[in-house]
Design a protein around this motif. Sequence first.
Motif, short mmCIF file in Angstrom:
data_model
loop_
_atom_site.label_atom_id
_atom_site.label_comp_id
_atom_site.label_asym_id
_atom_site.label_seq_id
_atom_site.Cartn_x
_atom_site.Cartn_y
_atom_site.Cartn_z
N VAL A 53 0.84 -1.20 0.00
CA VAL A 53 0.00 0.00 0.00
C VAL A 53 0.88 1.25 0.00
N ILE A 54 0.26 2.35 -0.40
CA ILE A 54 0.76 3.69 -0.16
C ILE A 54 -0.24 4.37 0.76
N VAL A 55 0.27 5.08 1.76
CA VAL A 55 -0.59 5.81 2.70
C VAL A 55 -0.50 7.30 2.38
N ILE A 56 -1.66 7.93 2.20
CA ILE A 56 -1.74 9.35 1.86
C ILE A 56 -2.27 10.12 3.06
N ASP A 57 -1.49 11.07 3.54
CA ASP A 57 -1.88 11.99 4.63
C ASP A 57 -2.24 11.27 5.93
N PRO A 58 -1.28 10.58 6.55
CA PRO A 58 -1.58 9.93 7.84
C PRO A 58 -1.76 10.96 8.96
N ALA A 59 -2.95 11.05 9.50
CA ALA A 59 -3.27 12.10 10.46
C ALA A 59 -3.73 11.54 11.80
N PHE A 60 -3.16 12.03 12.87
CA PHE A 60 -3.64 11.93 14.26
C PHE A 60 -3.56 10.54 14.88
N ASP A 61 -4.14 9.53 14.26
CA ASP A 61 -4.31 8.22 14.91
C ASP A 61 -3.59 7.14 14.10
N ALA A 62 -2.31 6.95 14.41
CA ALA A 62 -1.53 5.97 13.67
C ALA A 62 -2.07 4.56 13.85
N GLU A 63 -2.58 4.26 15.03
CA GLU A 63 -3.10 2.91 15.30
C GLU A 63 -4.26 2.57 14.37
#
Length: 247
Positions: A53-63
């Motif tokens: 996967v590619i993750v776009i804009d990981p915000a606030f809640d990594a879990e």
Amino acid sequence: MCPVPAHQTPGVGRVSHVDARIEKVVTSGKVMLDDTEYDIESNTYVVGDDDTVIVIDPAFDAEAILKAVGEREVMAVICTDGRDGHLSAVLEVAEADEEDPAPIALHTRDRLLWRQHFRALANESEDAEFMKDLTPDLDIEDGGVFEIGDAQLEVMHTPGHTPGSICLYSEQLGVLFSGDTLHKGRPGRIGADYPELQEQLNSIGALLGPLPKETRVLPGQGDETTVGEEDSQWESWFALAQEPDES
């Protein structure tokens, strides 16, 4: 399935079937802008197939984001701009696999915002001193392409919300990840003001014009929309410069 460096764009052709899929994770948190704190909900997108996967804009809640990723390998983490919200979980997501962390990608013109964010964190804790020297792993520029599964994400530089704001267009998936350049029904913003509204509107106009009207627009905040729906409203947004503050 690795990022393709900017300006080495392979040919893009629509395919009849694509295994790559998109999952949205909505998280909430606080961001600071011009000494004012705002509560926001942010959209993170996990794009890929059963393996990567590619993750776009990981915000606030990594879990929560890593739960959506599951056992798949994160090939890259892309930030569509350098504001606090889009950087708030970037390290935790990128370094989930400590032995093989994923590269973090940011446009070169938002490096100042990156430095401000991580130096502020470093000043808050002695344990975070290392953050003063952090830099993105990949400098992305207009025309660069990321490949994931059987889909491609083309980088489109859309300055205005920030100097280095970008959108990501995938012809194969029929989507535009618009970050905070464009939200449903108006240009994207945090708070009441638009830092560079004219530039942002010019970016939106240049962005929407060539794309198929049925293209899904997946923004950094709020509900999805389509290119056709937003393109039909674009000219009316120039009046936003005269609107009173709403925050």
